[in-house]
Scaffold this active site. Sequence first.
Site, PDB file in Angstrom:
ATOM      1  N   SER A  16      -4.255  11.460   7.726  1.00 29.97           N
ATOM      2  CA  SER A  16      -5.553  11.140   7.110  1.00 29.97           C
ATOM      3  C   SER A  16      -6.732  11.784   7.838  1.00 29.97           C
ATOM      4  CB  SER A  16      -5.750   9.626   7.005  1.00 29.97           C
ATOM      5  OG  SER A  16      -4.851   9.116   6.059  1.00 29.97           O
ATOM      6  N   LYS A  65      -2.888  -3.671   4.713  1.00 30.48           N
ATOM      7  CA  LYS A  65      -3.513  -3.549   3.386  1.00 30.48           C
ATOM      8  C   LYS A  65      -3.810  -4.905   2.749  1.00 30.48           C
ATOM      9  CE  LYS A  65      -1.731   1.032   2.299  1.00 30.48           C
ATOM     10  NZ  LYS A  65      -0.976   1.874   1.379  1.00 30.48           N
ATOM     11  N   ASP A 101      -4.142   4.145  -4.048  1.00 27.93           N
ATOM     12  CA  ASP A 101      -2.756   4.634  -3.952  1.00 27.93           C
ATOM     13  C   ASP A 101      -2.149   4.921  -5.334  1.00 27.93           C
ATOM     14  OD1 ASP A 101      -2.457   4.704  -1.208  1.00 27.93           O
ATOM     15  OD2 ASP A 101      -1.691   2.652  -1.072  1.00 27.93           O
ATOM     16  N   GLY A 128       8.318  -2.930  -2.550  1.00 25.61           N
ATOM     17  CA  GLY A 128       7.345  -3.151  -1.479  1.00 25.61           C
ATOM     18  C   GLY A 128       5.919  -2.865  -1.915  1.00 25.61           C
ATOM     19  N   GLY A 129       5.054  -2.669  -0.929  1.00 19.82           N
ATOM     20  CA  GLY A 129       3.633  -2.465  -1.199  1.00 19.82           C
ATOM     21  C   GLY A 129       3.360  -1.248  -2.069  1.00 19.82           C
ATOM     22  N   ALA A 130       4.104  -0.170  -1.856  1.00 16.88           N
ATOM     23  CA  ALA A 130       3.863   1.044  -2.655  1.00 16.88           C
ATOM     24  C   ALA A 130       4.160   0.756  -4.129  1.00 16.88           C
ATOM     25  CB  ALA A 130       4.729   2.190  -2.152  1.00 16.88           C
ATOM     26  N   ARG A 150      17.252  -4.260  -3.965  1.00 18.25           N
ATOM     27  CA  ARG A 150      18.489  -4.785  -3.374  1.00 18.25           C
ATOM     28  C   ARG A 150      18.558  -6.285  -3.613  1.00 18.25           C
ATOM     29  NH1 ARG A 150      17.325  -2.510   2.457  1.00 18.25           N
ATOM     30  NH2 ARG A 150      15.362  -3.477   1.827  1.00 18.25           N
ATOM     31  N   TYR A 213       7.467  11.447   2.655  1.00 17.81           N
ATOM     32  CA  TYR A 213       7.331  12.896   2.855  1.00 17.81           C
ATOM     33  C   TYR A 213       7.658  13.230   4.303  1.00 17.81           C
ATOM     34  CZ  TYR A 213       2.911  10.924   4.321  1.00 17.81           C
ATOM     35  OH  TYR A 213       1.970  10.120   4.918  1.00 17.81           O
ATOM     36  N   GLY A 235       6.105  12.871  -1.438  1.00 14.68           N
ATOM     37  CA  GLY A 235       4.873  12.092  -1.610  1.00 14.68           C
ATOM     38  C   GLY A 235       3.615  12.759  -1.073  1.00 14.68           C
TER      39      GLY A 235
HETATM   40  P1  NDP Z   1       7.458  -1.511   2.243  1.00  9.24           P
HETATM   41  O1  NDP Z   1       8.049  -1.703   3.584  1.00  9.24           O
HETATM   42  O2  NDP Z   1       6.395  -2.424   1.757  1.00  9.24           O
HETATM   43  O3  NDP Z   1       8.617  -1.551   1.131  1.00  9.24           O
HETATM   44  C1  NDP Z   1       9.717  -0.712   1.195  1.00  9.24           C
HETATM   45  C2  NDP Z   1      10.797  -1.178   0.214  1.00  9.24           C
HETATM   46  O4  NDP Z   1      11.880  -0.268   0.367  1.00  9.24           O
HETATM   47  C3  NDP Z   1      11.352  -2.550   0.532  1.00  9.24           C
HETATM   48  O5  NDP Z   1      10.637  -3.511  -0.164  1.00  9.24           O
HETATM   49  C4  NDP Z   1      12.800  -2.428   0.088  1.00  9.24           C
HETATM   50  O6  NDP Z   1      12.849  -2.829  -1.283  1.00  9.24           O
HETATM   51  C5  NDP Z   1      13.090  -0.941   0.093  1.00  9.24           C
HETATM   52  N1  NDP Z   1      14.032  -0.480   1.132  1.00  9.24           N
HETATM   53  C6  NDP Z   1      13.846  -0.423   2.467  1.00  9.24           C
HETATM   54  N2  NDP Z   1      14.898   0.145   3.062  1.00  9.24           N
HETATM   55  C7  NDP Z   1      15.779   0.460   2.085  1.00  9.24           C
HETATM   56  C8  NDP Z   1      17.068   1.073   2.046  1.00  9.24           C
HETATM   57  N3  NDP Z   1      17.668   1.488   3.169  1.00  9.24           N
HETATM   58  N4  NDP Z   1      17.672   1.237   0.850  1.00  9.24           N
HETATM   59  C9  NDP Z   1      17.079   0.827  -0.286  1.00  9.24           C
HETATM   60  N5  NDP Z   1      15.852   0.233  -0.309  1.00  9.24           N
HETATM   61  C10 NDP Z   1      15.225   0.067   0.851  1.00  9.24           C
HETATM   62  O7  NDP Z   1       6.951   0.006   2.236  1.00  9.24           O
HETATM   63  P2  NDP Z   1       5.912   0.649   1.206  1.00  9.24           P
HETATM   64  O8  NDP Z   1       6.189   0.102  -0.146  1.00  9.24           O
HETATM   65  O9  NDP Z   1       4.547   0.556   1.740  1.00  9.24           O
HETATM   66  O10 NDP Z   1       6.325   2.195   1.301  1.00  9.24           O
HETATM   67  C11 NDP Z   1       7.475   2.661   0.611  1.00  9.24           C
HETATM   68  C12 NDP Z   1       7.541   4.171   0.744  1.00  9.24           C
HETATM   69  O11 NDP Z   1       6.427   4.758   0.108  1.00  9.24           O
HETATM   70  C13 NDP Z   1       7.543   4.668   2.188  1.00  9.24           C
HETATM   71  O12 NDP Z   1       8.426   5.746   2.279  1.00  9.24           O
HETATM   72  C14 NDP Z   1       6.122   5.128   2.385  1.00  9.24           C
HETATM   73  O13 NDP Z   1       6.025   6.158   3.352  1.00  9.24           O
HETATM   74  C15 NDP Z   1       5.793   5.658   1.000  1.00  9.24           C
HETATM   75  N6  NDP Z   1       4.369   5.662   0.709  1.00  9.24           N
HETATM   76  C16 NDP Z   1       3.802   6.875   0.431  1.00  9.24           C
HETATM   77  C17 NDP Z   1       2.480   6.955   0.137  1.00  9.24           C
HETATM   78  C18 NDP Z   1       1.890   8.291  -0.164  1.00  9.24           C
HETATM   79  O14 NDP Z   1       0.656   8.412  -0.216  1.00  9.24           O
HETATM   80  N7  NDP Z   1       2.716   9.300  -0.396  1.00  9.24           N
HETATM   81  C19 NDP Z   1       1.602   5.769   0.097  1.00  9.24           C
HETATM   82  C20 NDP Z   1       2.298   4.528   0.369  1.00  9.24           C
HETATM   83  C21 NDP Z   1       3.650   4.507   0.677  1.00  9.24           C
HETATM   84  P3  NDP Z   1      13.917  -3.903  -1.802  1.00  9.24           P
HETATM   85  O15 NDP Z   1      14.018  -4.921  -0.680  1.00  9.24           O
HETATM   86  O16 NDP Z   1      13.308  -4.401  -3.034  1.00  9.24           O
HETATM   87  O17 NDP Z   1      15.198  -3.173  -2.038  1.00  9.24           O
END
Ligand code: NDP
Length: 272
Positions: A16, A65, A101, A128-130, A150, A213, A235
Amino acid sequence: MPTFALFGSPIQHSLSPFIHRYFACLHGFNINYQAIETHTGQLAAALYRFRQKKGQGANITLPLKEEALHLCDHLSKAAKLSGAVNTLQWKNNQLWGDNTDGEGLVQDLTVNLKLNLQNKRILILGTGGATRGIIHPLLARSATLIIVSRDERKAQHLAHLNSQITAFSYSALAQQDFKVDIIINATSSSLQNLLPPIAERWVRKNIVIDLAYRFNQPTVFVQWAVNYQANAWDGIGMLVEQAALSFQKWFQIKPNTRSLIEKLRQGDTILA
Ligand code: NDP
């Protein structure tokens, strides 16, 4: 000099500061943009200190956030709908919170990748948050969403938000034979160098976006999808577009993003 910052943790490798200095440079001015390592529960105090030093606005990243949401005097619709804030701005000493986002992803999909989202069926992996940030902007483009987790209850929870969302566990998805138009990996699995548990038939020859990314190399998910002839992107486009939308809120200038996306995909951070 305009003074801005990124708050979150860990942020030492964040792009950033580079991105915002680059945008300012494109428009002929300098910006003081620092990354300020801030842990959960410390954001209010950190923002107070930053404001004392004439801070004008900020970006917020993990894990703050949601914490930022509760510190704002005013919230945009995007911030309210996603339950998270990634952009802050002080106006008349009132703190305004927004979330760019989801709109950043939509810009990347529709402008950079020239995808039409209307009536498209989009498979989103992760809850998750994204995912929370991208749901409403995608629905606003009349897309239909299928969310996979999952833990099926987490996906169901999001499906209750809107009738255009359906929810599956990965094992339930494996039993389905419908087609999807776009697959978005919104899990953090690529950050762990892992693949989410979906069969290759979903990505084969499909359009695939990994929100994660890496510099100068594809993520493990992009690489995997490309092996099955997918059109796959990481991303970086979303990262730059969400930053451009923050920059636009602060300076009323929408910077050109194309050259920067290309530079970052080549691993070029000369200005950092
Ligand atoms: P969080 O930690 O909030 O959520 C990640 C989710 O990923 C979890 O809720 C889980 O979902 C799932 N998860 C984690 N590990 C695994 C695995 N090994 N196999 C399958 N599912 C898995 O992270 P964010 O939502 O904030 O971020 C998610 C991704 O998005 C990251 O890679 C982050 O870098 C990217 N991102 C990119 C941005 C950009 O500008 N390009 C902006 C924001 C995020 P569940 O439990 O439901 O399976």
